[in-house]
Motif scaffolding. Structure first.
Motif, PDB file in Angstrom:
ATOM      1  N   THR A   1      -8.036  -2.211  -0.909  1.00 17.81           N
ATOM      2  CA  THR A   1      -9.051  -2.160   0.139  1.00 17.81           C
ATOM      3  C   THR A   1     -10.046  -3.320   0.052  1.00 17.81           C
ATOM      4  O   THR A   1     -10.889  -3.468   0.938  1.00 17.81           O
TER       5      THR A   1
ATOM      6  N   ALA B   1     -11.570  -0.110   6.212  1.00 19.64           N
ATOM      7  CA  ALA B   1     -11.096  -1.504   6.143  1.00 19.64           C
ATOM      8  C   ALA B   1     -11.933  -2.400   7.057  1.00 19.64           C
ATOM      9  O   ALA B   1     -12.318  -3.510   6.664  1.00 19.64           O
TER      10      ALA B   1
ATOM     11  N   LEU C   1      -3.749  -2.239   5.901  1.00 19.82           N
ATOM     12  CA  LEU C   1      -4.184  -1.036   5.180  1.00 19.82           C
ATOM     13  C   LEU C   1      -4.005   0.211   6.043  1.00 19.82           C
ATOM     14  O   LEU C   1      -3.579   1.258   5.552  1.00 19.82           O
TER      15      LEU C   1
ATOM     16  N   TYR D   1       0.835  -1.200   0.000  1.00 22.76           N
ATOM     17  CA  TYR D   1       0.000   0.000   0.000  1.00 22.76           C
ATOM     18  C   TYR D   1       0.876   1.257   0.000  1.00 22.76           C
ATOM     19  O   TYR D   1       0.673   2.173  -0.801  1.00 22.76           O
TER      20      TYR D   1
ATOM     21  N   SER E   1     -15.301  -2.843   5.438  1.00 24.38           N
ATOM     22  CA  SER E   1     -15.183  -3.747   4.279  1.00 24.38           C
ATOM     23  C   SER E   1     -15.153  -5.197   4.745  1.00 24.38           C
ATOM     24  O   SER E   1     -15.761  -6.071   4.135  1.00 24.38           O
ATOM     25  N   TYR E   2     -14.436  -5.440   5.816  1.00 31.69           N
ATOM     26  CA  TYR E   2     -14.347  -6.784   6.400  1.00 31.69           C
ATOM     27  C   TYR E   2     -15.728  -7.293   6.812  1.00 31.69           C
ATOM     28  O   TYR E   2     -16.021  -8.483   6.714  1.00 31.69           O
TER      29      TYR E   2
ATOM     30  N   ILE F   1      -6.955  -5.353   7.608  1.00 34.82           N
ATOM     31  CA  ILE F   1      -7.416  -4.168   8.334  1.00 34.82           C
ATOM     32  C   ILE F   1      -6.207  -3.431   8.907  1.00 34.82           C
ATOM     33  O   ILE F   1      -6.039  -2.229   8.686  1.00 34.82           O
TER      34      ILE F   1
ATOM     35  N   SER G   1      -8.953   5.162   6.671  1.00 33.88           N
ATOM     36  CA  SER G   1      -8.603   3.854   6.102  1.00 33.88           C
ATOM     37  C   SER G   1      -8.897   2.723   7.080  1.00 33.88           C
ATOM     38  O   SER G   1      -9.368   1.656   6.676  1.00 33.88           O
TER      39      SER G   1
ATOM     40  N   PRO H   1      -9.605  -7.003   2.983  1.00 32.26           N
ATOM     41  CA  PRO H   1     -10.289  -7.507   4.180  1.00 32.26           C
ATOM     42  C   PRO H   1     -11.306  -8.617   3.874  1.00 32.26           C
ATOM     43  O   PRO H   1     -11.655  -9.390   4.761  1.00 32.26           O
TER      44      PRO H   1
END
Length: 156
Positions: free
Chosen positions: A41, A83, A54, A17, A86-87, A51, A79, A44
């Motif tokens: 991204t 993250a 990122l 990243y 998103s997980y 997580i 972020s 996750p």
């Protein structure tokens, strides 16, 4: 062994990243930005180690940000929040959405109120969100499909 694997995955993600953000620095910062690194991204979806990875990767990249300490703090926290969300997404197609929304809002607010960019807030949020859509859905979603084929070899 499990903690070691977690830390290795998080470290590799953080490094990739940070490097991608720095290599593409001219388009990684500012009111109109497309962070190529934001394609990551989607990770996750495959591993919770992403997580942390990122967050740390963004923190490292933002240390070199031309906009300063507030980007280091709030950009990195954005972020982390994105993250984690998103997980938690229940469907694959939703995984790239939290970074679009969270970064659009937080970075838009940061650009407007911390850095005084003389554009309407909604326009700044839209600019950041469009860049995120390009990175997260345009690059990240295809990456996600590719990684799904190899997830047992890469993430297990």
């Amino acid at each position: 062994m499990k903690n070691t694997k977690f830390l290795i995955q998080a470290s590799v993600i953080a490094a990739i990243y940070a490097v991608l953000t720095i290599v593409f620095a001219p388009i990684s910062y500012g009111e109109i930005q497309i962070r190529i690194s934001e394609a990551l991204t989607i990770l996750p979806y495959f591993t919770p180690a992403a997580i942390l990875g990122l967050f740390v990767g963004c923190l490292i990249a933002n240390l070199l940000s031309p906009v300063g300490i507030l980007d280091i703090i709030f950009g990195s926290l954005a972020s982390l929040i994105a993250a984690y969300l998103s997980y938690k997404m229940p469907k694959k197609w939703l995984v790239p959405l939290p970074p679009v929304i969270v970064n659009g809002i937080i970075i838009g607010l940061l650009l407007k109120y911390a850095y005084g960019i003389p554009l309407p807030l909604i326009l700044l949020m839209a600019y950041v969100s469009v860049g995120q859509i390009i990175a997260c859905y345009g690059l990240g979603y295809p990456l996600m499909s590719i990684l799904e084929k190899y997830k047992k070899k890469i993430f297990n």
